[in-house]
Scaffold this motif. Structure first.
Motif, PDB file in Angstrom:
ATOM      1  N   ARG A 129       0.597  -1.691  -0.392  1.00 19.65           N
ATOM      2  CA  ARG A 129       0.155   0.651  -0.386  1.00 19.65           C
ATOM      3  C   ARG A 129       0.678   0.900   0.238  1.00 19.65           C
ATOM      4  NH1 ARG A 129      -5.445  -0.587   1.202  1.00 19.65           N
ATOM      5  NH2 ARG A 129      -5.320   1.555   2.813  1.00 19.65           N
ATOM      6  N   ASP A 183       2.904  -3.687   5.287  1.00 20.76           N
ATOM      7  CA  ASP A 183       1.788  -3.628   5.316  1.00 20.76           C
ATOM      8  C   ASP A 183       0.424  -3.738   6.725  1.00 20.76           C
ATOM      9  OD1 ASP A 183       1.283  -2.332   2.937  1.00 20.76           O
ATOM     10  OD2 ASP A 183       2.653  -3.967   1.966  1.00 20.76           O
ATOM     11  N   SER A 196      -6.282   1.595   8.730  1.00 24.95           N
ATOM     12  CA  SER A 196      -6.641   0.099   7.575  1.00 24.95           C
ATOM     13  C   SER A 196      -7.324  -0.767   8.933  1.00 24.95           C
ATOM     14  CB  SER A 196      -5.269  -0.337   7.519  1.00 24.95           C
ATOM     15  OG  SER A 196      -4.394  -0.531   7.948  1.00 24.95           O
TER      16      SER A 196
END
Length: 377
Positions: A129, A183, A196
């Protein structure tokens, strides 16, 4: 036996001894001069994060750097290069096993014909990401690394003369990709900086990562890559950093993190099947880093390790809360430690991963084949 016959035999033996001595001298001179077989593949391209970064972050404005001692204390004469280890990384080990006489250089400093042996694009703190790792400063994301590779391909075309020659050359090379750790470490399980974990369940987040990962694989394929090595995530929940933060006894691995990692790994292994079925002129393999780590943790003494829950250098609980400080004195028995600092393996740990990725020691190490067999295709 006649005297003449004995003399002929003695002369023959003497001549053979001379031949043997000359052969030994020639072999020795070849060895000293570094003359050897060509590598098994013409080039080796590397994409990843701090586990395999070898200097791309050195010139960035970033907290994620390792260009100071004690990093590199065991690498080619106490030389800190930007590798996040005391010595070699797993891809350095693999480069040796593939037969390269030099380690693959970082993109930041590679120029001219040197790119023909391969380039290391990895960047510490980078993720799949785009926002991953931003709290640490500059880093080269997976998409940024792929763009750098595309720039390299343009240079290869210029060197070899035309696109077809470049395509033929690149199709024989190995492409190593190890992305996703940050991530989780520097995104999903860092809710104070990232949203997230509030946006996605672990299953949804793994799906999101694999979708973005797949797009970059397609881009690499479009620019000539044909032999792909996809490294799964190791047991992040067993790293000194996560043990220091979340483990009550400092030894028990953090299940919720490892479970999330396995969701990603399961999807990544399935992606190998999807691409092998769809892109019949390419070959994709999966390296089960999680399983290799499990073997080490289950029987550390088998691999020569005495300490698996603490870093050889660092600060805080189990040397796991802050990574190595500049000029800090590390542990003297580095070969007995699995982890070098809060996150990264020692050279000894990297050697286990690199060796088993290259030549699988168990059926689960690599799927469907290992790197040694991929190189032969």
């Amino acid at each position: 036996m006649a005297f003449r016959e004995k003399k002929l035999i003695r002369n023959w033996q003497w001549q053979m001894n001379i031949v043997v001595v000359v052969a030994v001298v020639i072999v020795s001179l070849w060895s000293i001069a570094g003359v050897g077989a060509d590598p098994q593949v013409p080039c080796y391209f590397i994409f990843g994060d701090s586990l395999v970064d070898n200097g791309n972050n050195n010139q960035l404005t970033s907290l994620a750097k390792a260009n100071y001692l004690p990093y590199g204390i065991d690498f080619q004469g106490r030389r800190p290069t930007g590798r996040f280890s005391n010595g070699k990384t797993s891809v350095d080990i693999i480069a040796e096993l593939l037969g390269f006489d030099q380690y693959i250089p970082p993109y930041a400093t590679t120029r001219g014909n040197d790119i023909l042996k391969g380039v290391n694009y990895a960047s510490a703190a980078a993720g799949i990401r785009e926002e991953t790792g931003r709290q640490l400063g500059q880093r080269i994301t997976f998409s940024g690394q792929v763009k750098n590779y595309q720039n390299t391909v343009s240079q290869v075309v210029n060197i070899l003369g035309n696109k077809q020659s470049a395509a033929n050359y690149l199709s024989k090379c190995i492409y190593s990709i190890g992305m996703g750790s940050n991530d989780y470490l520097n995104n999903y399980f860092m809710p104070q900086f990232y949203s997230s974990s509030r946006q996605f369940t672990p299953e949804q987040f793994a799906d999101n990562l694999i979708q973005a990962y797949s797009q970059q694989l397609q881009a690499l394929y479009n620019y000539g890559a044909r032999k792909f090595v996809l490294f799964g995530l190791g047991q992040i929940g067993c790293s000194p950093s996560e043990l220091a933060q979340y483990s009550r006894d400092g030894r028990t691995c953090v299940a919720r993190i490892n479970n999330a990692n396995q969701m990603f790994n399961t999807r990544l292994k399935s992606l190998v099947d999807q691409y092998n079925n769809r892109l019949t002129d390419a070959r994709f393999i999966y390296i089960n880093a999680y399983g290799i780590f499990q073997d080490i943790l289950s029987s550390p003494s088998t691999y020569g390790f005495r300490v698996t829950n603490a870093g050889c250098c660092g600060v805080g609980r189990n040397n796991g809360q802050i990574t190595c400080l500049p000029l800090q004195t590390p542990c003297p028995n580095r070969k007995e430690y699995l982890f070098w600092d809060a996150f990264h393996p020692t050279e000894a740990g990297n050697a286990v991963i690199g060796n088993r990725a290259y030549r699988a020691q168990s059926a689960s190490d690599a799927y469907p084949i290992d790197i040694s067999r991929l190189a032969q295709i």
